[in-house]
Write an enzyme that holds these catalytic residues in place. Structure first.
Site, PDB file in Angstrom:
ATOM      1  N   HIS A   1       9.734  16.816  -0.949  1.00  0.00           N
ATOM      2  CA  HIS A   1      10.862  15.832  -0.869  1.00  0.00           C
ATOM      3  C   HIS A   1      10.162  14.593  -1.366  1.00  0.00           C
ATOM      4  CE1 HIS A   1      14.048  18.120   1.104  1.00  0.00           C
ATOM      5  NE2 HIS A   1      13.164  18.333   2.095  1.00  0.00           N
TER       6      HIS A   1
ATOM      7  N   HIS B   1      17.453  20.998  -1.142  1.00  0.00           N
ATOM      8  CA  HIS B   1      16.705  22.253  -1.136  1.00  0.00           C
ATOM      9  C   HIS B   1      17.161  23.171  -2.138  1.00  0.00           C
ATOM     10  CE1 HIS B   1      16.436  20.818   3.196  1.00  0.00           C
ATOM     11  NE2 HIS B   1      15.051  21.300   3.008  1.00  0.00           N
TER      12      HIS B   1
ATOM     13  N   CYS C   1       8.693 -35.270 -11.182  1.00  0.00           N
ATOM     14  CA  CYS C   1       7.825 -35.157 -10.162  1.00  0.00           C
ATOM     15  C   CYS C   1       7.633 -33.718  -9.453  1.00  0.00           C
ATOM     16  CB  CYS C   1       8.409 -35.753  -8.847  1.00  0.00           C
ATOM     17  SG  CYS C   1       6.950 -36.083  -7.547  1.00  0.00           S
TER      18      CYS C   1
ATOM     19  N   GLU D   1       7.770  18.146   3.541  1.00  0.00           N
ATOM     20  CA  GLU D   1       8.088  16.746   3.443  1.00  0.00           C
ATOM     21  C   GLU D   1       7.503  16.229   2.295  1.00  0.00           C
ATOM     22  OE1 GLU D   1      10.616  15.821   4.984  1.00  0.00           O
ATOM     23  OE2 GLU D   1      10.478  17.436   6.460  1.00  0.00           O
TER      24      GLU D   1
END
Length: 636
Positions: A145, A160, A634, A142
């Site tokens: 990735h 992949h 203001c 992971e």
């Protein structure tokens, strides 16, 4: 012998030092002392060459010994170590967490676009059944990735592709891992798939699923599945549940039956919430019983009469009197009605209106502006005036003193003026009529008799000229009758227009209507502008000075020569006042009866009242036309 023993000890120490030095990282080729003399124990000093053994390779991150050294690894610590060792510290902003419900795959890496959050989720149910090696390889999988997501190099169609395989092979060679594209522990996935459905159509004979649908959640196949439309076209069968976990349906039924049971049929073993807990604490309802009124849902909410708690009778409140040293305020007695009114008033506190209320606010260029009530201030002013009038009239001491002081000052001034020439006495009727009409058109009829006497002269009290200050001077002794140019100009048209003055004289019913209107205009001109050199009438500068007859004290000997040069004006006032002296009362009644139309004419001629709003930022009241510029300055 002693020298030989010392020499042998020195050789042994040197040899031990040389063995420890290459282990620290020095190569054998760079160290010339890699070959040392070894002393023969028999006494010979022959040199025996030998090679230093190399240091062992460190343990791999997937070595089997880690199973016993670190059986429960810290995922975040491992992530930081792998980030510095294999990914050059580029994954510092990536999140790593366990997922307690994910049972279909071992890990997932999600990315929310450029600059978004990149998160890695690891399946806790699957990886807790696998060895540590699978956890490390899944985490590295992971992280590859995540690297492709962070570096914007995720050009692989299936995730992949060549870029993924390049980093996968690099890490496998450097660490000895066996990172793959797909995990191989499918048995653990099937363990959690305990809800099975099977189709009764033709697809039950087709590979690879043979009509089975296995899921970890009790979610039957339906149109929410992406493959449902294809299955309906190719098969058209229906799914029937054939397997579920043990006691799955029974637990749900028992819970439903328990909910349906009434409160009276609950088992006796269940203790009420008021019982003492195991920690030693006790419910407060056991100490202080509930004395209120309860309602039972679905039953009769009436309470028996024997259980109703009778509250003790309340004693009547004693009347409260105002302190004796406040004579202006009326003495109030607080009875039961007043107390009820006060108690209801405290509960009816006005709530703050929301800016979304279109009845209270309007939208001015995107800013909420409160809608002001034009009749609010007038009503409050009238109520305050009426209150003070009622208070003064009710208090006998203050009312008598105020009237007496005004009468005494008026009598003194009248006596002074009677001792002067006829110039002050004759035009008094005309000017009194004009001043009375002007004061009536401003604030209505007078309430005190002293005002009619003061209005005979041009410089009376500020009450006759400016009615708005009535609240400030009411009940106090009148000011000395000293005429000033400002008061004269106010009485003769400073705040009133010439047309309103002429209309007031026109309503008196005098036979000389046109002459009276022209005369009022001329008198307004004489009293407003400076006197010319050829004019015989004194200028406004002289009016109110010690030399004028209107302000000369009773002990003055003689008027100045300048006042004797005004025969024309004197004759005019003598003629006009003499004609209207007989019908003064009738004219006053007609003026009072016909006074409201000039008020309406005056209100119609006056411009509309300017709407003021509150600034929502600094809470300052300002005109509505300037709110945009004020908000711009203001909000800077």
């Amino acid at each position: 012998m002693m020298e030989d023993e010392d020499f042998l000890l020195a050789l042994r120490l040197q040899e031990q030092f040389d063995q420890e030095t290459p282990a620290a990282g020095w190569p054998d080729e760079d160290c010339p002392s890699s070959k040392r003399r070894r002393v023969d124990p028999s006494g010979g000093l022959d040199v025996i060459p030998f090679t230093q053994p190399r240091a062992e390779r460190p343990l791999s991150i997937v070595d089997e010994s880690w199973e016993t050294l670190d059986p429960n690894p810290d995922v975040r610590a491992m992530f930081l170590q792998f980030n510095d060792k294999f990914f050059w510290g580029k994954l510092s902003g990536v999140e790593v967490k366990w997922s307690p419900r994910m049972t279909l795959c071992a890990g997932v890496c999600s990315y929310e676009g450029r600059g978004g959050l990149c998160s890695i989720r690891l399946s806790e149910p699957l990886l807790k059944l696998r060895p540590r090696k699978d956890l490390v390889q899944t985490l590295l999988h992971e992280m590859i990735h995540a690297l492709l997501f962070v570096t914007q190099n995720n050009r692989d169609r299936d995730g992949h592709g060549p870029e993924f395989c390049k980093h996968m092979n690099r890490i496998n060679q450097a660490s000895g891992t066996n990172i793959t594209i797909y995990h191989s522990f499918h048995d653990e996935v099937d363990v959690y798939r305990q809800h099975w459905w099977r189709c009764n159509g033709p697809c039950q004979n087709r590979r690879p699923f043979f009509g089975y649908v296995k899921r970890a959640m009790n979610r039957p196949p339906s149109a929410r599945d992406p493959w449902w439309a294809d299955h309906q076209r190719s098969c058209g069968g229906t799914y029937t549940k054939i397997k579920e976990p043990e006691n799955y349906g029974k637990t749900g039924k028992s819970d439903k039956q328990r909910d349906k049971m009434p409160a009276t049929e609950m088992p006796k073993k269940s203790k009420p919430p008021s019982s003492t807990s195991s920690s030693g604490s006790q419910d407060i309802r056991n100490i202080i019983p509930f004395s209120g009124r309860g309602f039972v849902l679905g039953g009769n909410a009436q309470i028996p009469t024997n259980k109703q708690i009778q509250s003790p009778p309340k004693a009547p409140p004693e009347p409260l009197h105002s302190p004796p040293d406040s004579p202006l305020l009326p003495r109030l007695q607080l009875n039961e009605d007043n107390l009820k009114r006060l108690s209801s008033g405290t509960s009816n506190i006005p709530r703050k209106r929301s800016v979304g209320n279109t009845n209270a606010f309007i939208n001015v260029n995107g800013s909420p502006v409160r809608i002001s009530n034009g009749n609010g201030s007038g009503g409050k002013q009238r109520s305050v005036r009426d209150l003070f009038q009622a208070i003064v009239l009710k208090s006998p001491d203050r009312g008598a003193s105020a009237v007496g002081s005004s009468k005494s000052s008026t009598d003194a001034s009248t006596a002074d003026y009677r001792s002067n020439s006829a110039l002050d006495a004759k035009p008094s009727g005309k000017t009194s009529l004009i001043t009375d009409h002007l004061s009536y058109t401003i604030s209505g009829p007078k309430t005190l008799s002293a005002e009619s006497n003061i209005s005979k002269y041009f410089g009376g009290s500020a009450k006759t000229d400016v009615q708005d200050s009535k609240l400030k001077t009411f009940g106090s002794p009148q000011k000395s009758a000293i005429g000033t140019p400002g008061y004269v100009s106010k009485a003769f048209g400073s705040n009133q227009r010439p047309d309103s003055t002429s209309s007031g004289i026109r309503n008196t019913g005098s036979p000389q209507r046109s002459h009276a209107s022209a005369t009022s205009g001329s008198s307004f001109k004489h009293f407003r502008g400076p006197a010319k050199p050829e004019s015989n009438f004194p200028s406004p500068r002289n009016i109110g000075s010690p030399r004028t007859s209107g302000t000369t004290p009773s002990g003055a000997k003689k008027r100045s020569w300048e006042e004797h040069n005004s025969e024309r004006v004197f004759d005019y006032f003598q003629r006009t006042v003499g004609e209207s002296a007989t019908s003064t009362d009738k004219k006053r009644e007609e003026v009072r009866s016909e006074a409201p139309p000039p008020v309406r004419d005056q209100q119609a001629n006056n411009p509309p009242a300017q709407i003021t709003v509150h600034c929502p930022v600094c809470h300052i009241r300002l005109p509505e036309s300037t709110i945009n510029d004020h908000l711009d300055s203001c909000l800077l």
